[in-house]
Design a protein around this motif. Structure first.
Motif, mmCIF file in Angstrom:
data_model
loop_
_atom_site.group_PDB
_atom_site.id
_atom_site.type_symbol
_atom_site.label_atom_id
_atom_site.label_comp_id
_atom_site.label_asym_id
_atom_site.label_seq_id
_atom_site.Cartn_x
_atom_site.Cartn_y
_atom_site.Cartn_z
ATOM 1 N N ALA A 254 16.831 31.727 -19.142
ATOM 2 C CA ALA A 254 15.407 31.469 -18.879
ATOM 3 C C ALA A 254 14.539 32.408 -19.722
ATOM 4 O O ALA A 254 13.518 32.010 -20.268
ATOM 5 C CB ALA A 254 15.105 31.631 -17.393
ATOM 6 N N ARG A 255 14.985 33.660 -19.862
ATOM 7 C CA ARG A 255 14.218 34.631 -20.661
ATOM 8 C C ARG A 255 14.187 34.195 -22.137
ATOM 9 O O ARG A 255 13.150 34.258 -22.800
ATOM 10 C CB ARG A 255 14.835 36.031 -20.528
ATOM 11 N N THR A 256 15.324 33.715 -22.623
ATOM 12 C CA THR A 256 15.383 33.236 -24.013
ATOM 13 C C THR A 256 14.439 32.040 -24.195
ATOM 14 O O THR A 256 13.695 31.965 -25.180
ATOM 15 C CB THR A 256 16.838 32.817 -24.369
ATOM 16 N N LEU A 257 14.475 31.137 -23.227
ATOM 17 C CA LEU A 257 13.603 29.951 -23.293
ATOM 18 C C LEU A 257 12.136 30.393 -23.300
ATOM 19 O O LEU A 257 11.313 29.884 -24.077
ATOM 20 C CB LEU A 257 13.886 29.054 -22.079
ATOM 21 N N PHE A 258 11.820 31.376 -22.471
ATOM 22 C CA PHE A 258 10.451 31.910 -22.412
ATOM 23 C C PHE A 258 10.043 32.457 -23.791
ATOM 24 O O PHE A 258 8.950 32.183 -24.282
ATOM 25 C CB PHE A 258 10.378 33.023 -21.356
ATOM 26 N N GLU A 259 10.953 33.210 -24.396
ATOM 27 C CA GLU A 259 10.630 33.809 -25.706
ATOM 28 C C GLU A 259 10.443 32.731 -26.774
ATOM 29 O O GLU A 259 9.560 32.815 -27.608
ATOM 30 C CB GLU A 259 11.706 34.828 -26.098
#
Ligand code: S3P
Length: 177
Positions: free
Chosen positions: A135-140
């Motif tokens: 999810a953090r990667t997707l956010f970035e």
């Protein structure tokens, strides 16, 4: 500032940032009608987003978002529209209304979700939030894309719903009737 063709306001932003909460508060204050793209998709399919992802996969869900976007462009005026976190990728987003990006850091979003009394439910209903690292990667990946699509960016972290709504009303020159 409102899109003169249809006078719709469209909220975009990452999962859990508060698009639904801000949208409902703005609906209440301005007495406009509101719609949510995930709700429209769930009622069209008569099943939950989670089931759509599990049974038909993400690409099928994205097709439903595109269909919803076309319908909104053709049929909806004077409304406040909240969207799923990936809806901003539809081709005709700018034709649906004035795009308001609700911005927060990823940690701010996680803190907001975890502080909620139904935190487990909030996380469980979002298939793309089950793995925090992914999810953090997707956010970035998405952060700059949201900014690029926005007519207006509102920072929401550590601010009250009322403050945010007041800002939006002022910038978009909305009437409180
Ligand atoms: C998604 C966000 C979800 C929902 C679906 C996919 C995404 O909506 O549309 O699970 O791609 O970011 P919320 O932003 O309301 O959680």
């Amino acid at each position: 500032m409102l899109n003169p063709k249809n006078k719709n306001i469209v909220f975009i932003g990452f999962m859990g940032v508060g698009k639904g909460t801000i949208s409902r508060a703005l609906i209440k204050t301005t007495k406009r009608f509101g719609l949510d793209t995930d709700d429209l998709i769930e009622s069209m399919e008569n099943r939950k987003i989670k089931a759509i992802f599990e049974e038909n996969g993400e690409s099928y869900f994205r097709k439903l978002e595109k269909k919803t976007a076309k319908w909104l462009q053709k049929n909806v005026k004077n409304a406040i529209i909240s969207t799923g976190g990936g809806f901003f990728k539809v081709d005709n987003l700018d034709k649906i209304g004035t795009i308001v990006y609700l911005r927060s850091s990823f940690d701010g979003i996680l803190a907001r979700l975890k502080a909620h009394e139904n935190a487990d439910l909030k996380l469980a209903k979002r298939p793309l939030l089950t793995d925090e690292d992914k999810a953090r990667t997707l956010f970035e990946e998405r952060s700059s894309l949201y900014e690029a699509k926005a007519d207006m960016i509102i920072d929401v972290e550590n601010r009250s719903v009322q403050e945010i709504v007041t800002d939006i009303i002022q910038v978009l020159k909305l009437k409180k009737d």
